[in-house]
Design a protein around this motif. Structure first.
Motif, PDB file in Angstrom:
ATOM      1  N   LYS A 164      74.711  34.376  48.408  1.00  0.00           N
ATOM      2  CA  LYS A 164      73.946  34.513  47.056  1.00  0.00           C
ATOM      3  C   LYS A 164      74.561  34.092  45.833  1.00  0.00           C
ATOM      4  CE  LYS A 164      69.866  37.651  47.570  1.00  0.00           C
ATOM      5  NZ  LYS A 164      68.534  37.840  46.706  1.00  0.00           N
ATOM      6  N   LYS A 173      78.381  43.001  57.158  1.00  0.00           N
ATOM      7  CA  LYS A 173      77.279  41.705  56.799  1.00  0.00           C
ATOM      8  C   LYS A 173      76.468  42.289  54.898  1.00  0.00           C
ATOM      9  CE  LYS A 173      75.049  43.332  61.085  1.00  0.00           C
ATOM     10  NZ  LYS A 173      74.250  43.580  61.327  1.00  0.00           N
ATOM     11  N   ILE A 174      77.273  42.742  54.018  1.00  0.00           N
ATOM     12  CA  ILE A 174      76.932  42.905  53.133  1.00  0.00           C
ATOM     13  C   ILE A 174      77.618  42.289  52.195  1.00  0.00           C
ATOM     14  CG2 ILE A 174      76.688  44.324  51.060  1.00  0.00           C
ATOM     15  CD1 ILE A 174      76.102  46.844  52.500  1.00  0.00           C
ATOM     16  N   ILE A 225      80.985  47.832  46.346  1.00  0.00           N
ATOM     17  CA  ILE A 225      81.739  46.605  45.304  1.00  0.00           C
ATOM     18  C   ILE A 225      80.003  46.130  44.611  1.00  0.00           C
ATOM     19  CG2 ILE A 225      82.523  44.086  45.910  1.00  0.00           C
ATOM     20  CD1 ILE A 225      84.443  45.243  48.004  1.00  0.00           C
ATOM     21  N   ARG A 226      81.002  46.258  43.925  1.00  0.00           N
ATOM     22  CA  ARG A 226      78.732  45.130  43.170  1.00  0.00           C
ATOM     23  C   ARG A 226      79.226  43.574  43.145  1.00  0.00           C
ATOM     24  NH1 ARG A 226      77.731  49.386  43.844  1.00  0.00           N
ATOM     25  NH2 ARG A 226      77.755  50.706  42.407  1.00  0.00           N
ATOM     26  N   MET A 227      77.961  43.044  42.833  1.00  0.00           N
ATOM     27  CA  MET A 227      77.111  41.373  43.537  1.00  0.00           C
ATOM     28  C   MET A 227      78.651  40.709  41.791  1.00  0.00           C
ATOM     29  SD  MET A 227      75.000  39.603  44.901  1.00  0.00           S
ATOM     30  CE  MET A 227      75.247  38.199  43.765  1.00  0.00           C
ATOM     31  N   THR A 282      78.854  46.614  59.113  1.00  0.00           N
ATOM     32  CA  THR A 282      78.167  47.000  57.364  1.00  0.00           C
ATOM     33  C   THR A 282      78.426  46.471  56.702  1.00  0.00           C
ATOM     34  OG1 THR A 282      77.554  49.308  58.847  1.00  0.00           O
ATOM     35  CG2 THR A 282      76.128  48.731  56.866  1.00  0.00           C
ATOM     36  N   TRP A 283      79.096  46.177  55.548  1.00  0.00           N
ATOM     37  CA  TRP A 283      79.997  45.327  54.844  1.00  0.00           C
ATOM     38  C   TRP A 283      80.457  44.185  55.269  1.00  0.00           C
ATOM     39  CZ3 TRP A 283      79.664  46.916  49.966  1.00  0.00           C
ATOM     40  CH2 TRP A 283      79.899  48.532  49.343  1.00  0.00           C
ATOM     41  N   LYS A 333      76.561  38.710  52.411  1.00  0.00           N
ATOM     42  CA  LYS A 333      75.366  38.284  51.640  1.00  0.00           C
ATOM     43  C   LYS A 333      75.391  38.512  50.527  1.00  0.00           C
ATOM     44  CE  LYS A 333      70.443  38.012  50.955  1.00  0.00           C
ATOM     45  NZ  LYS A 333      70.263  36.612  51.783  1.00  0.00           N
ATOM     46  N   MET A 334      76.407  39.363  50.145  1.00  0.00           N
ATOM     47  CA  MET A 334      76.522  39.003  48.873  1.00  0.00           C
ATOM     48  C   MET A 334      77.083  37.827  48.218  1.00  0.00           C
ATOM     49  SD  MET A 334      77.870  42.879  46.849  1.00  0.00           S
ATOM     50  CE  MET A 334      76.502  44.107  47.002  1.00  0.00           C
TER      51      MET A 334
END
Lengths: 151, 580
Positions: free
Chosen positions: B38, B30-31, B120-122, B27-28, B34-35
């Motif tokens: 971006k 992929k996240i 973790i934040r973008m 999950t992480w 994605k981040m």
């Protein structure tokens, strides 16, 4: 009709946030959604539940084995907690933290008790999210596929 | 971007930064992917540490930065970190859901340039390019130090450089090597055949920084802004971004100096005396005095005001005459007792640290003993006392060198700041920030601003000391030290310090003030590229010590870790950090 669903979905999210089921991370995931990944959040939640089921199994096995290997337990829970943080599963995370405390003190009973809580929160959230995404699908249009399960 | 170079890629850095993400959680993974996408980064994901290493080895130059979870199933994340640092020399960011200080410290110790807490934040990811940037700069510095400083100095003189170069902001780091123009220029300056030399960097020389400070003072510290400063400075090739980042560092530096000043002010009467290098008691004494004098400092806190500081900045000159003016207060000022202001244990520690550094500047090895004391047995460092001492010794050396040459360790400070600037938005300073930050935020480094040298030291040593400090999260270690009144090698008398430090007979430092190559080396101290003091510091210690600091960085926690320490790899931090 569509508006109704959308509104309901929005309200549900609001409620999940307010009640502490989800946190900011969930919002972050929603913000990541774009044309390339229009269902990013649902995909992540699905991935999470698939993966976490395995992790929970590991923990459970470690809990029933005798003697209990608390180091291993701690390790597994650490992974599970990390995973939970990915979708913002706040309540689940809280239980994980409590579990870890017991684990560090080698308190088997505390661990087992808390583990039940972890599983409960985990399952509860899943149901809620299923509903949530269902609403989303309905909001997308009555013809949208209403099926699908989380995890 | 203003730059005279033609870049093969017109997109601005940091877009296209090649990131390798390593995390066993799908999950992480992929996240994060994605981040990062971006952020316009180029992302490669990997679920296993070994797989990641393979990828890295296959394409040695294929990635700019690695982000890895600490908890990997097939290999300890820290091990991976070490490997990457050693073999590929890439910046590595660690991640974990666990923000426990000891873990963070471990990460930092193993060379992580940052430690992010999950979730973790973008915005945290957006800033990771800074680590890449910093590393490149570090490498440049590395090269610089191998070359003659004079050559560099010449190349930096004012307008001579106006077109070519030092602009870095926005440049695509990866295309630096392809910049022929820049390369030619450096070649002319006897840069040698270092292919990695062709990099841009803003070198904040003494003159440049002086202009900067002047501008800041003119505008007024409270109203200052990068644009205004830039306009006032009137340096054609400087960009607003250069100034902005410099300003940020400067601010933090000042804040720290202020705190140090407070501490120093209250530290009464501790004279630094010659302490034999292995005089543990001296260290203890120092610590204990700091510890016991906790209450005294408070009074002096207000003495130091920002404007006061600045005014003095402009006025203070080192005895070399052309020394930079980042002096917090004129030295001849009143000597405030150096009572440590340590309202809480952590502060105690920090003040001790500060003092250690100060005293170190006086040429004693007190720090060194301090560190020995402060490091509890439970920590790995206690296993390597030699390394430790040497490290501290090295600290001393650095400090000393810095003191005699440079204004207070602004660069040091900046270096620390850099580490801070990883875009962390978490409330806990420990979580995402390297130890340095934690150290700074929790501790009041108290060194009288009057003592520019000391400032230097404190700044400089802080980064290293942070290690020590991190190792000892609780104050118990300090308190446990025998409160013997050993020679408090703590610096109380600024003048004596100055005398000690500046005396040419004592030190054989290169004339720093002549070396305008002040790169704002945002030294990643924790990085294996940790710079070592100039060998000329040998006067103060066994030269062998000099090279040892980095060793401890790797040695401590992993007994099986080989520290392939190569002295030549390490830039001379102190020189790079000081603004001349």
């Amino acid at each position: 009709m569509v508006k109704n669903h959308m509104q309901r979905q929005f309200d549900m999210k609001r409620s999940l946030l307010d009640q502490g089921y989800l946190d900011e991370q969930f919002i972050q995931l929603e913000e990541l959604e774009d044309d390339d990944n229009p269902n990013f959040v649902e995909e992540m939640v699905t991935t999470f539940y698939n993966n976490s089921a395995r992790l929970l199994q590991n923990i459970e096995q470690a809990l029933v084995s005798r003697p209990i290997d608390f180091t291993k337990l701690d390790n597994y829970m650490h992974r599970f907690k990390g995973s939970s943080s990915s979708i913002g599963a706040t309540r689940v995370k809280k239980e994980c933290t409590i579990f870890t405390e017991y684990c560090k003190k080698a308190n088997a009973e505390g661990c087992i008790r808390t583990f039940l809580q972890v599983k409960q929160e985990h399952a509860c959230l899943r149901r809620k999210l299923e509903t949530y995404f269902q609403l989303g699908r309905q909001a997308a249009g009555p013809s949208a596929n209403a099926g699908g399960q989380v995890g | 971007m203003e730059n005279g170079f033609s870049s093969p890629r017109s997109e601005s850095f940091p877009a296209g930064l090649r990131v390798l993400v390593v995390d066993d959680d799908p999950t992480w993974l992929k996240i994060l992917e994605k981040m990062l996408k971006k952020c316009a980064y180029e992302v490669t994901t990997c679920g296993l540490a070994r797989e990641a290493l393979n990828l890295l080895r296959e394409r040695k130059d294929g990635y700019d930065i690695v982000i890895s979870d600490v908890n990997m199933p097939d290999m300890d994340g820290f091990k991976l970190l070490e490997h990457v640092g050693l073999e590929m020399d890439l910046p590595v960011i660690m991640m974990s859901v666990d923000g426990e200080t000891s873990r963070v410290m471990k990460g930092v110790q193993h060379g992580a340039c940052d430690y992010l807490l999950k979730p973790i934040r973008m915005k945290e990811l957006r800033n990771i390019w800074q680590h890449v940037f910093r590393k490149k700069i570090h490498e440049i510095r590395d090269i610089d130090h191998h070359e003659s400083f004079e050559g560099i100095r010449l190349s930096i003189n004012g307008s001579e450089f106006s077109d070519d170069c030092i602009m870095f902001s926005g440049e695509d780091l990866t295309s630096f090597k392809k910049r022929k123009d820049f390369q030619n220029k450096y070649d002319e300056r006897d840069y040698g055949d270092h292919s990695s030399t062709k990099k841009h960097r803003v070198v904040w020389s003494v003159d440049l920084h002086q202009k900067f400070v002047k501008a800041v003072n003119q505008i007024g510290f409270d109203k200052v802004g990068p644009k205004k400063i830039l306009d006032l400075m009137n340096v054609p090739w400087l960009t607003r971004e250069n100034v902005a980042s410099h300003l940020q560092k400067y601010r933090l530096y000042l804040i720290r100096l202020q705190k140090e000043n407070d501490l120093k002010a209250s530290f009464g009467g501790i004279k630094h005396s010659d302490v034999p290098s292995k005089d543990t008691s001296g260290g203890f004494g120092l610590q204990s005095s700091i510890h016991t004098n906790q209450n005294d400092v408070a009074n002096d806190r207000d003495q130091f005001s920002g404007s006061n500081f600045y005014g003095q900045d402009l006025d203070a000159k080192n005895n070399e005459g052309d020394q930079e003016e980042i002096v917090s207060e004129p030295r001849p000022d009143s000597k405030k007792p150096l009572t440590a202001d340590v309202p809480d244990p952590q502060d105690t520690r920090s003040s001790q640290m500060s003092f250690d550094h100060s005293s170190a500047s006086l040429g004693s090895d007190v720090n060194y003993t301090e560190f020995d004391c402060s490091i509890p047995k439970q920590y790995p460092w206690s296993e390597c006392p030699e390394v430790q001492s040497k490290q501290e010794h090295k600290l001393l050396l650095q400090l000393e060198g810095g003191f005699s040459q440079q204004p207070p360790g602004v660069p040091q400070h900046y270096i620390e700041i850099d580490q801070l600037q990883s875009g962390r938005d978490t409330s806990s300073p420990i979580k995402n920030e390297p130890v340095l930050v934690e150290y700074k935020s929790h501790h009041e480094s108290h060194i009288s601003p009057k003592e520019t040298a000391i400032d230097n030291f404190s700044v400089q040593s802080k980064s290293l000391i942070a290690y020590h400090q991190s190792f000892e999260p609780s104050s118990t270690a300090i308190k446990s030290m025998k409160p013997q009144a050993v020679d408090l090698s703590c610096i109380t008398d600024l003048e004596s310090c100055q005398r000690n430090l500046i005396s040419p007979s004592d030190l054989t430092f290169p004339p720093f003030n002549e070396d305008l190559t002040v790169c704002w080396l945002q030294g990643d101290f924790l990085n294996k590229n940790f710079g070592l003091p100039n060998m000329e510091f040998a006067d103060y210690s066994d030269p062998g010590f000099i090279a040892d600091i980095p060793v401890h960085l790797y040695d401590t926690l992993t007994s099986d870790y080989e520290c392939p320490y190569d002295p030549t790899e390490y830039p001379i931090v102190d020189q790079g950090l000081f603004i001349l």
